[in-house]
Motif scaffolding. Structure first.
Motif: not given
Ligand code: FE2
Length: 284
Positions: A160, A195, A216, A219, A221
């Motif tokens: 991120y 990630y 994970r 995805h 969010h």
């Protein structure tokens, strides 16, 4: 002389809980009495040794010491033990047809720019482009106007923007969109990648010791808010991801897995379509 019930192995729970004062808040009394009961039962069930108690104290100490404004190792611990998803499940028992919640995660940032529909949120030019479209609806299938859709994802390197300040443009792969009367949303981001959660601390060490991986599944969010409806905190998961069945934080729900379709055969440009269904908050 009145008989005093000193602490023993047999009466340990009662000995501790009897100390709570008369004026203790009733909910705090309920929660703490249960916590002490389960904690003592656990210690007795496994026959916790002194050495194991010391390991536990050291583990919790290091977990706390790693926490700061950027890193929240205790939330990671809660997530990887399934507690975060369980608390969320208890709080959001929604009717069939409503969009399900999943973990909020540590990477949301308030104040992302509000953009016109159709905008691109990927600012670093990396990754495979994906157009996201769909509608925000109520349980009757009617479009909801004025729904605020806050979206964020990692970049194609699995980070991120807030994890790489100075390296990624500010607000990379983040944006806010507000629905009009047709309830539609439409924006361009990337096809996210899977990630690992931060695994260089005590929680990562715990996962390794337990034979678990820290990954994970990929995805995007979504945080949906509207003054008249219950807030939705959710993801869209990429169908076919290797980690859907073993998400390190247990966030996957079948209803949140979405097919990412190539715009044309063999293309690396993608489309993902999903509607969101909001419900009114429970009346009090
Ligand atoms: Fe995430």
């Amino acid at each position: 002389m009145p008989r005093i019930d000193y602490f023993t192995e047999a009466n340990s729970v009662e000995a501790v809980n009897a100390r709570m004062g008369e004026a203790t808040d009733p909910r705090l009394r309920e929660v703490m009495a249960s916590l002490v009961r389960h904690l003592h039962d656990f210690v007795k069930e496994v026959g916790l040794t002194q050495a194991e108690w010391e390991v536990a104290i050291d583990f919790l100490t290091r977990t706390g010491q790693l926490c700061d404004a950027q890193r929240q190792e205790f939330i990671l611990l809660s997530d990887t033990l399934g507690v975060s998803m369980l608390v969320d499940a208890l709080a959001h028992r929604r009717p069939a047809g409503a969009t399900e919640n999943t973990v909020f995660g540590p990477f949301h940032v308030d104040g992302a720019p509000e953009l016109p529909m159709g905008s691109c949120i990927s600012l670093d030019g990396k990754g495979e482009s994906c157009r996201y479209t769909g509608r925000v609806l109520d349980l009757d299938g009617q479009p909801i106007a004025g729904a605020r859709i806050d979206v964020w994802s990692d970049n194609s390197d699995g980070f991120y923007d807030v994890q790489q300040p100075g390296q990624q443009p500010t607000w990379n792969n983040r944006g806010v969109f507000v629905t009009g009367p047709d309830g539609r949303y439409d924006f361009v981001g990337i096809k996210p990648v899977s990630y690992p959660i931060p695994d260089d601390g005590p929680v990562g060490h715990m996962l390794t010791r337990l034979g678990r991986h820290p990954w994970r599944p990929a995805h995007m969010h979504f945080l949906l808010t509207h003054p008249d409806y219950e807030r939705i905190v959710t993801h869209l998961f990429v169908a076919g991801d290797d980690y859907l069945a073993s998400d390190a934080v247990f966030g996957v729900k079948a209803s949140l897995i979405v097919a990412y379709r190539p715009v044309s055969q063999g293309d690396t440009e993608w489309e993902a379509a999903a509607d969101f269904v909001m419900v009114k908050p429970p009346s009090r």
